[in-house]
Design a protein around this motif. Structure first.
Motif, mmCIF file in Angstrom:
data_model
loop_
_atom_site.group_PDB
_atom_site.id
_atom_site.type_symbol
_atom_site.label_atom_id
_atom_site.label_comp_id
_atom_site.label_asym_id
_atom_site.label_seq_id
_atom_site.Cartn_x
_atom_site.Cartn_y
_atom_site.Cartn_z
ATOM 1 N N LEU A 60 0.824 -1.199 0.000
ATOM 2 C CA LEU A 60 0.000 0.000 0.000
ATOM 3 C C LEU A 60 0.862 1.255 0.000
ATOM 4 O O LEU A 60 2.061 1.229 0.319
ATOM 5 C CB LEU A 60 -0.913 0.006 1.242
ATOM 6 N N ARG A 61 0.231 2.363 -0.369
ATOM 7 C CA ARG A 61 0.888 3.676 -0.266
ATOM 8 C C ARG A 61 1.016 4.063 1.206
ATOM 9 O O ARG A 61 0.137 3.785 2.006
ATOM 10 C CB ARG A 61 0.081 4.733 -1.024
ATOM 11 N N LYS A 62 2.123 4.739 1.540
ATOM 12 C CA LYS A 62 2.406 5.075 2.924
ATOM 13 C C LYS A 62 1.822 6.441 3.278
ATOM 14 O O LYS A 62 1.729 7.340 2.440
ATOM 15 C CB LYS A 62 3.918 5.085 3.185
ATOM 16 N N LEU A 63 1.460 6.600 4.543
ATOM 17 C CA LEU A 63 0.996 7.876 5.088
ATOM 18 C C LEU A 63 2.161 8.522 5.837
ATOM 19 O O LEU A 63 2.664 7.985 6.824
ATOM 20 C CB LEU A 63 -0.186 7.649 6.042
ATOM 21 N N ASN A 64 2.603 9.672 5.342
ATOM 22 C CA ASN A 64 3.757 10.344 5.935
ATOM 23 C C ASN A 64 3.298 11.158 7.149
ATOM 24 O O ASN A 64 2.847 12.301 7.029
ATOM 25 C CB ASN A 64 4.421 11.261 4.895
ATOM 26 N N TRP A 65 3.351 10.544 8.320
ATOM 27 C CA TRP A 65 3.000 11.253 9.542
ATOM 28 C C TRP A 65 4.170 11.169 10.512
ATOM 29 O O TRP A 65 5.156 10.472 10.267
ATOM 30 C CB TRP A 65 1.729 10.691 10.167
ATOM 31 N N LYS A 66 4.076 11.889 11.601
ATOM 32 C CA LYS A 66 5.086 11.878 12.638
ATOM 33 C C LYS A 66 4.586 11.008 13.793
ATOM 34 O O LYS A 66 3.605 11.336 14.450
ATOM 35 C CB LYS A 66 5.388 13.288 13.129
ATOM 36 N N LYS A 117 11.664 -3.402 -9.938
ATOM 37 C CA LYS A 117 10.605 -3.189 -8.966
ATOM 38 C C LYS A 117 10.843 -4.047 -7.726
ATOM 39 O O LYS A 117 10.635 -3.612 -6.591
ATOM 40 C CB LYS A 117 9.248 -3.517 -9.578
ATOM 41 N N VAL A 118 11.297 -5.264 -7.969
ATOM 42 C CA VAL A 118 11.548 -6.154 -6.845
ATOM 43 C C VAL A 118 12.682 -5.627 -6.001
ATOM 44 O O VAL A 118 12.643 -5.616 -4.761
ATOM 45 C CB VAL A 118 11.843 -7.583 -7.346
ATOM 46 N N VAL A 119 13.745 -5.089 -6.667
ATOM 47 C CA VAL A 119 14.874 -4.542 -5.926
ATOM 48 C C VAL A 119 14.448 -3.333 -5.123
ATOM 49 O O VAL A 119 14.797 -3.151 -3.959
ATOM 50 C CB VAL A 119 16.022 -4.202 -6.896
ATOM 51 N N LYS A 120 13.671 -2.420 -5.735
ATOM 52 C CA LYS A 120 13.231 -1.224 -5.034
ATOM 53 C C LYS A 120 12.303 -1.554 -3.890
ATOM 54 O O LYS A 120 12.279 -0.881 -2.869
ATOM 55 C CB LYS A 120 12.539 -0.278 -6.016
ATOM 56 N N SER A 121 11.519 -2.586 -4.054
ATOM 57 C CA SER A 121 10.567 -2.922 -2.995
ATOM 58 C C SER A 121 11.281 -3.414 -1.744
ATOM 59 O O SER A 121 10.707 -3.397 -0.658
ATOM 60 C CB SER A 121 9.583 -3.987 -3.491
ATOM 61 N N THR A 122 12.546 -3.876 -1.874
ATOM 62 C CA THR A 122 13.274 -4.348 -0.706
ATOM 63 C C THR A 122 13.843 -3.199 0.114
ATOM 64 O O THR A 122 14.284 -3.430 1.244
ATOM 65 C CB THR A 122 14.416 -5.258 -1.165
ATOM 66 N N THR A 123 13.891 -1.952 -0.418
ATOM 67 C CA THR A 123 14.415 -0.804 0.316
ATOM 68 C C THR A 123 13.410 -0.365 1.370
ATOM 69 O O THR A 123 12.222 -0.191 1.091
ATOM 70 C CB THR A 123 14.704 0.364 -0.641
ATOM 71 N N VAL A 124 13.911 -0.152 2.588
ATOM 72 C CA VAL A 124 13.071 0.219 3.718
ATOM 73 C C VAL A 124 13.278 1.704 4.014
ATOM 74 O O VAL A 124 14.418 2.174 4.133
ATOM 75 C CB VAL A 124 13.405 -0.626 4.959
ATOM 76 N N THR A 125 12.190 2.427 4.105
ATOM 77 C CA THR A 125 12.236 3.849 4.443
ATOM 78 C C THR A 125 11.554 4.059 5.783
ATOM 79 O O THR A 125 10.435 3.595 6.013
ATOM 80 C CB THR A 125 11.526 4.680 3.368
ATOM 81 N N LEU A 126 12.234 4.755 6.680
ATOM 82 C CA LEU A 126 11.714 5.047 8.010
ATOM 83 C C LEU A 126 11.423 6.534 8.219
ATOM 84 O O LEU A 126 10.612 6.871 9.081
ATOM 85 C CB LEU A 126 12.708 4.577 9.080
ATOM 86 N N LEU A 127 12.081 7.402 7.471
ATOM 87 C CA LEU A 127 11.903 8.847 7.628
ATOM 88 C C LEU A 127 10.677 9.304 6.850
ATOM 89 O O LEU A 127 10.204 8.623 5.926
ATOM 90 C CB LEU A 127 13.143 9.602 7.129
ATOM 91 N N ASP A 128 10.171 10.474 7.203
ATOM 92 C CA ASP A 128 9.058 11.031 6.445
ATOM 93 C C ASP A 128 9.549 11.500 5.079
ATOM 94 O O ASP A 128 10.752 11.656 4.845
ATOM 95 C CB ASP A 128 8.416 12.193 7.210
ATOM 96 N N MET A 194 19.319 5.313 1.620
ATOM 97 C CA MET A 194 20.553 6.054 1.881
ATOM 98 C C MET A 194 20.391 7.099 2.986
ATOM 99 O O MET A 194 21.250 7.185 3.873
ATOM 100 C CB MET A 194 21.032 6.715 0.585
ATOM 101 N N PRO A 195 19.348 7.932 2.990
ATOM 102 C CA PRO A 195 19.226 8.888 4.102
ATOM 103 C C PRO A 195 19.129 8.210 5.457
ATOM 104 O O PRO A 195 19.730 8.681 6.437
ATOM 105 C CB PRO A 195 17.945 9.660 3.753
ATOM 106 N N GLU A 196 18.392 7.086 5.544
ATOM 107 C CA GLU A 196 18.284 6.384 6.814
ATOM 108 C C GLU A 196 19.632 5.835 7.254
ATOM 109 O O GLU A 196 20.002 5.914 8.438
ATOM 110 C CB GLU A 196 17.262 5.242 6.700
ATOM 111 N N GLN A 197 20.394 5.292 6.314
ATOM 112 C CA GLN A 197 21.715 4.764 6.666
ATOM 113 C C GLN A 197 22.650 5.871 7.140
ATOM 114 O O GLN A 197 23.407 5.691 8.101
ATOM 115 C CB GLN A 197 22.318 4.035 5.463
#
Length: 565
Positions: A60-66, A117-128, A194-197
């Motif tokens: 699903l699409r993510k909700l960018n909240w704090k 798409k499969v490679v990009k889907s493995t990237t985890v984003t934690l920041l807004d 990259m920003p999270e790392q």
């Protein structure tokens, strides 16, 4: 029965019926008794919060909240989230609709793109989204890995990062809760974006803000201290030049002499000196000549009578640059650098020894540079008082920058007036040459030709000279022929007038030394006489000699005059 003692305890309540089997509900608690505890929270949620959702079946699409942590929600004062979690009538959400509305569309455009798409889907984003975007832009400036950039900050390597990049990093730096969220991530950290790392590695640096502030201060010192030292040296040199520029002093004395002469008899006369601000009035005092002021006159006096003073500009080489500086801004910058250095020194008192070792040499050199600049500022203050006393300016209201600007403007205007004087003299010479070469040329006297000498008797061109020139050139005949043949009287009258003018002895050429009244007529006039006929010539000759044509007697005014043609 009949024996004393406590009554037996009540029997225990019956166990609740199993699910799906009805039963009698338990009796309500007595008044004042606490409510029974609620059911335990579902797995995967914190105590006090019951907003758990099932696992989505699609991406699903993510909700960018704090996100707010559990420690803030379970505060002693209470919060909206703990209050709503204890409500009995919580609204329900149909999560199956969310799968259909917010599912990310996967494009099947070939095997290669599907692999991407499969490679990009493995990237985890934690920041807004905003912080992740700004972090990605920041990292692209270095062309280095996140670990290398973090090592630059850890080791305070100022030469590998610019001041602007440090300012951008200071604005982008996450807060403590975001750092803690990155540290608490227990998944595969290699799959983080990259920003999270990068921020995860920056979070491992103890008191990272002290590192960044110290590096920014080093860049500020490297950029500002050389410029400040140069400006201070320029001001000191300009003040010393104003005290030793003897040519300038003599020119100011000339201004004093001229001013006392102009102000003679007024309240401003007999002045022992004048303020430097009065130099701007030289251009306001105009002379009677056009485009000439008292400044132009002063330049002419110096050029003609005191040419050795014309190079006084060379004695004031630092004055133009010093007039563009502001001592208040210089002292403010020095004070700002000093305050930043004090803050860094306070931060080093509570940090680890490695940072103190890295910043120790810089702190010593910065303190030395600030001490030297403060000493030079004190010298400028002494030189300012000396200059104000030397030029008799008011010490209480003395403005150093205004004082320097007034003298710098005078020097600049002096040499501009010198060029204007040269242009004005060239214009006057050209005007005189045009007057000499104008159409009002000179006419040579006949006596000068007869004597054959170089002297010339000059006479302005008059109406008689122009008429004589027309007769000699035959213009009279041409003008007469242009008229109509019916007006036969008018040419005779015009020729009669011309002959009367020619009859003057001073303009004709003498044919015989014994007879000064005889003149030689031009050939054009003789030809006109021949065409007129004898009767007309005789009548015109009698009229010129003083006889009236009606009586054929002599005129009483010219009895003895005769005309010889």
């Amino acid at each position: 029965p009949g024996m004393g003692g406590p009554p037996p305890p009540p029997p225990p309540p019956p166990p609740p019926p199993p699910p799906g089997i009805g039963g009698i509900p338990p009796p309500p608690p007595p008044p004042g008794a606490p409510a029974p505890p609620g059911p335990p929270p579902p797995p995967g949620t914190s105590a006090g919060v019951s907003a758990a959702a099932p696992t989505p079946q699609k991406r699903l699409r993510k909700l960018n909240w704090k996100k707010i942590g559990t420690e803030k929600v379970q505060s002693p004062t209470g919060s909206i989230w703990t209050e709503v979690s204890h409500s009995q009538d919580l609204p329900a959400v149909d999560c199956s609709q969310l799968d259909d509305l917010f599912a990310q569309q996967e494009a099947n455009r070939g095997e290669k793109k599907s692999e991407e798409k499969v490679v990009k889907s493995t990237t985890v984003t934690l920041l807004d989204g905003k912080m992740a975007l700004q972090g990605g832009i920041f990292l692209k400036q270095f062309h280095r890995s996140p670990q290398e950039i973090a090592d630059i900050i850890r080791n305070i390597e100022v030469n590998k990062i610019s001041g602007d990049q440090l300012k951008a990093l200071m604005k982008l730096l996450p807060d403590a809760s975001t750092f803690q969220m990155l540290k608490d991530y227990d998944g595969d950290k290699s799959k983080l974006a990259m920003p999270e790392q990068f921020f995860l590695r920056v979070a491992d640096i103890p008191r990272v803000k002290v590192h960044i502030e110290a590096m920014m201060l080093q860049h500020d010192f490297a950029e500002n201290v050389p410029l400040l030292k140069e400006d201070i040296a320029t001001l000191l040199s300009a003040l010393k030049e104003l005290l030793t520029a003897h040519s300038l002093h003599k020119i100011l004395y000339l201004v004093l002499v001229v001013g006392n002469y102009l102000n003679s008899g007024s309240y401003a006369s007999n002045a022992a000196g004048f303020e430097v601000e009065s130099l701007s009035k030289l251009d306001d005092t105009r002379t009677n000549k056009p485009r000439m002021t008292l400044m132009h006159y002063l330049v002419e006096v110096v050029e003609t009578q005191h040419p050795q003073l014309l190079d006084f500009k060379d004695q004031l080489q630092h004055l133009p640059a010093a007039s563009r500086l502001a001592i208040d801004q210089i002292t403010a910058k020095i004070a700002g650098l000093n305050n930043k250095l004090v803050d860094v020194k306070k931060s080093l008192e509570t940090t680890h020894e490695r940072v103190v070792e890295l910043l120790g040499p810089f702190v010593e050199s910065a303190e030395k540079a600030l001490s030297e600049m403060n000493d030079q500022i004190a010298e400028i203050g002494k030189a300012t008082k000396q200059a104000s006393a030397f030029y008799c300016e008011a010490n209480e209201k003395f403005d150093l920058i205004a004082f320097l600007c007034n003298i710098a403007k005078f020097v600049k205007r002096f040499y501009e007036a010198q060029k204007e004087n040269v242009s004005r003299r060239l214009a006057e010479e050209k005007r005189k040459k045009r007057e000499l070469n104008s159409p009002k040329s000179t006419v040579l006297s006949p006596s000068a030709k007869e004597k054959g000498k170089d002297e010339r008797f000059v006479k302005k061109v008059s109406l008689v000279d122009q008429l004589l020139s027309e007769v000699k050139n035959g213009d009279v005949r041409r003008k007469m022929t242009q008229k109509s043949s019916n007006s036969s009287r008018r040419p005779t009258v015009m020729l009669q007038k011309n002959l009367r003018d020619l009859a003057k002895p001073k303009l004709g050429k003498v044919t015989d030394e014994t007879d000064s009244n005889s003149i030689r007529l031009p050939s054009s006039v003789m030809q006109s006489l021949q065409n007129m006929g004898s009767s007309a010539v005789v009548s015109m000759a009698l009229s010129m000699s003083g006889y009236h044509s009606s009586t054929h007697g002599p005129s009483p005014e010219n009895d003895d005059s005769e005309s010889e043609v």
